[in-house]
Design an enzyme around this catalytic site. Structure first.
Site: not given
Ligand code: BGC
Length: 382
Positions: A111, A136, A210, A282, A348
């Site tokens: 973010r 993203h 991802h 997260d 990640e």
């Molecule tokens: C983020 C999560 C997000 C997800 C999306 C992750 O990389 O940290 O907050 O909801 O990606 O699927």
């Protein structure tokens, strides 16, 4: 006993089962040329291809859409294969509803607060797609773009070059960014990702991958019993919008302490405010090794029941561990099973979320004349 990949293959070969167990002509040394097939078409008729690669006992399927890892198969301790990454079996589901399954993420992983940052005195407004924030790369990040894909075989390696050019102003980012990502399968079955990018104006870049891992196999249920180890003494706590507060908090004495391997489910229900806000893990772990010239081992994930183990090495300073909190039972994978909360996790490798708004975080600025280069290696064992 932990067997490594070569031991498994040597064992299979000795038992005379290599051809069936390993799917044909692949050997422990030397893979076979990547194979291309049509996977589907986008609404505008653009063809999406799927490339199949195999080497050292690892089988990888990659889409030209988003550089998506559509399937990654590895053997368990008995040599039995499973696809250990969540995904779909058709392009329509990817386009309509993927939560970034297996995708390449850019121009900025995770973010950026309010989708805003200031660089060289100029304020930029990015595409916002997560509440007030940009996640993203925005609404049409690199995960939703068609990449040019070129296969290669080099010595005992096989792989794909993936190219994408993000034009000046795309999703609000300054500068035309030329991106090259290399997926390599080595003779040991390691999956290596090399990211490279150049720009014609100062910009920010933070590329990652991802994949949603479930080492028991996609669709087999929770990853709460997977054991995770992360070489990090600190993490970056977040506010209610999952934006880092700027603090580097110690993991010691908290559920965030994965310095010794521990089951993901062990502390996930402790009620720690950070876990309540994020609905699980997260967060970005601040890797103790910092930025390194070469990839260094930073994390291990092990599924005790299958014995499958993933090890991650990177030269990046951060690791986002996301425990699949937003999977809600509405998505159905290729084996016709629904994906529920905690049915997979993401690891990640990255620079820290919202770094463009935190001068104390390692910089994500890329300038003309510089080349962005990072590497992450996934190795598999059973
Ligand atoms: C983020 C999560 C997000 C997800 C999306 C992750 O990389 O940290 O907050 O909801 O990606 O699927």
């Amino acid at each position: 006993m932990e067997l490594n990949r070569r031991t498994v293959i040597a064992g299979a070969a000795a038992a005379g089962v290599a051809a069936t167990t390993l799917g044909g002509t692949a050997h422990a040394t030397g893979g076979r040329k990547p194979v291309k097939e049509l996977f589907g078409k986008l609404a505008d008729g653009t063809k999406v291809y799927r490339w199949s690669l195999e080497n050292g006992g690892t089988r990888l399927k990659v889409l030209s859409w988003g550089g998506v890892v559509q399937s990654l198969e590895i053997p368990d301790r008995h040599g039995r294969y499973a696809n250990v990454s969540l995904g779909f079996d058709n392009i329509e589901d990817y386009v309509a509803k993927t939560p970034y399954f297996g995708a390449l993420i850019g121009r900025y992983g995770n973010r950026i607060a309010k989708g805003q940052f200031t660089l060289d005195g100029k304020k930029y407004q990015l595409s916002v797609n997560d509440g007030d924030n940009s996640l993203h790369g925005g609404t049409q990040g690199f995960d939703k773009r068609v990449w040019d894909v070129e296969p290669f075989t080099k010595g005992s390696d096989v792989g794909l070059y993936l190219y994408y050019t993000s034009v000046d102003g795309e999703m609000g980012y300054p500068g035309t960014l030329k991106v090259k990502v290399t997926y390599t399968l080595t003779k040991h079955g390691d999956w290596r990702i090399d990211y490279e990018a150049t720009t014609d104006k100062a910009t920010v870049v933070n590329l990652t991958s991802h994949v949603y891992w479930n080492l028991g196999g996609e669709g087999t249920g929770t990853i709460e019993d997977h054991e995770l180890k992360i070489a990090a003494s600190r993490y970056t706590p977040t506010d209610s919008g999952l934006i880092p507060t700027g603090e580097l908090a110690k993991v010691a004495g908290t559920p965030f302490d994965f310095r010794k391997a521990k089951a993901i489910g062990r502390d996930i229900r402790t009620g720690h405010t950070q876990l309540v806000t994020a609905k699980g893990f997260d967060h970005n772990w601040v890797l103790d090794k910092g930025i390194t010239a070469k990839p260094e081992h930073v994390a291990s994930l092990r599924d005790p029941s299958s014995g499958r183990t993933l090890k991650i090495a990177t030269n990046e300073p951060g690791l986002q561990f996301y425990s699949g909190n937003f999977l809600d039972g509405t998505l159905v994978g290729p084996s016709d099973r629904t994906y529920r909360q905690g049915d997979a996790l993401c690891l990640e490798t990255q620079h820290f979320p919202d770094a463009p708004n935190h001068p104390s975080f390692p910089s994500t600025v890329l300038r003309p004349g510089q080349t962005y280069r990072t590497t992450t290696v996934h190795s598999f064992h059973a």
